[in-house]
Design a protein around this motif. Structure first.
Motif, mmCIF file in Angstrom:
data_model
loop_
_atom_site.group_PDB
_atom_site.id
_atom_site.type_symbol
_atom_site.label_atom_id
_atom_site.label_comp_id
_atom_site.label_asym_id
_atom_site.label_seq_id
_atom_site.Cartn_x
_atom_site.Cartn_y
_atom_site.Cartn_z
ATOM 1 N N MET A 47 -9.386 -9.554 -8.821
ATOM 2 C CA MET A 47 -9.467 -7.974 -8.599
ATOM 3 C C MET A 47 -9.682 -7.542 -7.132
ATOM 4 N N THR A 48 -10.480 -8.543 -6.497
ATOM 5 C CA THR A 48 -10.849 -8.370 -4.922
ATOM 6 C C THR A 48 -9.355 -8.553 -4.026
ATOM 7 N N ASN A 49 -8.711 -9.602 -4.457
ATOM 8 C CA ASN A 49 -7.241 -9.928 -3.748
ATOM 9 C C ASN A 49 -6.382 -8.651 -4.034
ATOM 10 N N LEU A 50 -6.443 -8.263 -5.357
ATOM 11 C CA LEU A 50 -5.590 -7.354 -5.517
ATOM 12 C C LEU A 50 -5.851 -5.952 -4.652
ATOM 13 N N LYS A 51 -7.074 -5.377 -4.405
ATOM 14 C CA LYS A 51 -7.286 -4.559 -3.596
ATOM 15 C C LYS A 51 -7.235 -4.784 -2.111
ATOM 16 N N LYS A 52 -7.496 -5.924 -1.693
ATOM 17 C CA LYS A 52 -6.933 -6.226 -0.318
ATOM 18 C C LYS A 52 -5.535 -6.386 -0.267
ATOM 19 N N ASN A 53 -4.859 -6.699 -1.114
ATOM 20 C CA ASN A 53 -3.343 -6.579 -0.961
ATOM 21 C C ASN A 53 -2.742 -5.342 -0.883
ATOM 22 N N LEU A 54 -3.355 -4.662 -1.837
ATOM 23 C CA LEU A 54 -2.947 -2.817 -1.707
ATOM 24 C C LEU A 54 -3.270 -2.206 -0.636
ATOM 25 N N PHE A 55 -4.367 -2.724 0.037
ATOM 26 C CA PHE A 55 -4.828 -1.983 1.223
ATOM 27 C C PHE A 55 -3.766 -2.479 2.329
ATOM 28 N N ALA A 56 -3.628 -3.806 2.406
ATOM 29 C CA ALA A 56 -2.729 -4.241 3.325
ATOM 30 C C ALA A 56 -1.291 -3.448 3.121
ATOM 31 N N ALA A 57 -0.877 -3.516 2.077
ATOM 32 C CA ALA A 57 0.367 -2.693 1.894
ATOM 33 C C ALA A 57 0.552 -1.405 2.312
ATOM 34 N N LEU A 58 -0.404 -0.721 1.951
ATOM 35 C CA LEU A 58 -0.703 0.665 2.346
ATOM 36 C C LEU A 58 -0.668 0.842 3.874
ATOM 37 N N LEU A 59 -1.598 -0.041 4.621
ATOM 38 C CA LEU A 59 -1.671 -0.005 5.948
ATOM 39 C C LEU A 59 -0.433 -0.273 6.788
ATOM 40 N N LEU A 60 0.298 -1.426 6.221
ATOM 41 C CA LEU A 60 1.592 -1.644 6.571
ATOM 42 C C LEU A 60 2.607 -0.438 6.380
ATOM 43 N N ALA A 61 2.670 0.141 5.238
ATOM 44 C CA ALA A 61 3.632 1.173 4.865
ATOM 45 C C ALA A 61 3.262 2.473 6.085
ATOM 46 N N THR A 62 2.196 2.768 6.148
ATOM 47 C CA THR A 62 1.714 4.083 7.096
ATOM 48 C C THR A 62 1.827 3.590 8.407
ATOM 49 N N THR A 63 1.843 2.402 8.850
ATOM 50 C CA THR A 63 2.125 2.030 10.379
ATOM 51 C C THR A 63 3.670 1.889 10.422
#
Length: 108
Positions: A1-17
């Motif tokens: 579950m922790t990896n899922l949160k990290k991946n979602l955060f990374a995807a969100l950060l990439l999308a907003t950037t």
């Protein structure tokens, strides 16, 4: 579950950037030599000496333009009185009075 949160955060950060970068206006394609040839004097005019700045201020005051400024209030630049004072400032600034005042301010 922790990896899922990290991946979602990374995807969100990439999308907003990516959105932020795409929202920026694109720079025009100017060659480096053309950009380097832009001189600050081209943008702001020739630099003024201390005597020139002080002479300009003295003529501005002599024309009476300082009387129109009080605190944070801006002057009514459309009033007849202001336009007459500004015309006098322009006359002084473009006439021999400016050169004389520069010489006086520089101590010559």
């Amino acid at each position: 579950m922790t990896n899922l949160k990290k991946n979602l955060f990374a995807a969100l950060l990439l999308a907003t950037t990516t959105m932020a970068v795409n929202a920026q206006p694109h720079a025009s394609t100017v060659s480096a030599s053309a950009a380097a040839s832009t001189n600050i004097a081209d943008v702001f005019g020739e630099p003024k000496s201390r005597a020139e700045v002080r002479a300009d201020l003295a003529l501005w005051k002599r024309a009476g333009l300082d009387e129109f400024h009080s605190g944070e209030n801006t002057p009514d630049t459309f009033s007849r009185e202001y336009r007459v004072a500004y015309a006098e400032y322009v006359r002084l600034r473009t006439g021999p009075e400016y050169k004389e005042e520069v010489q006086r301010q520089s101590g010559l």
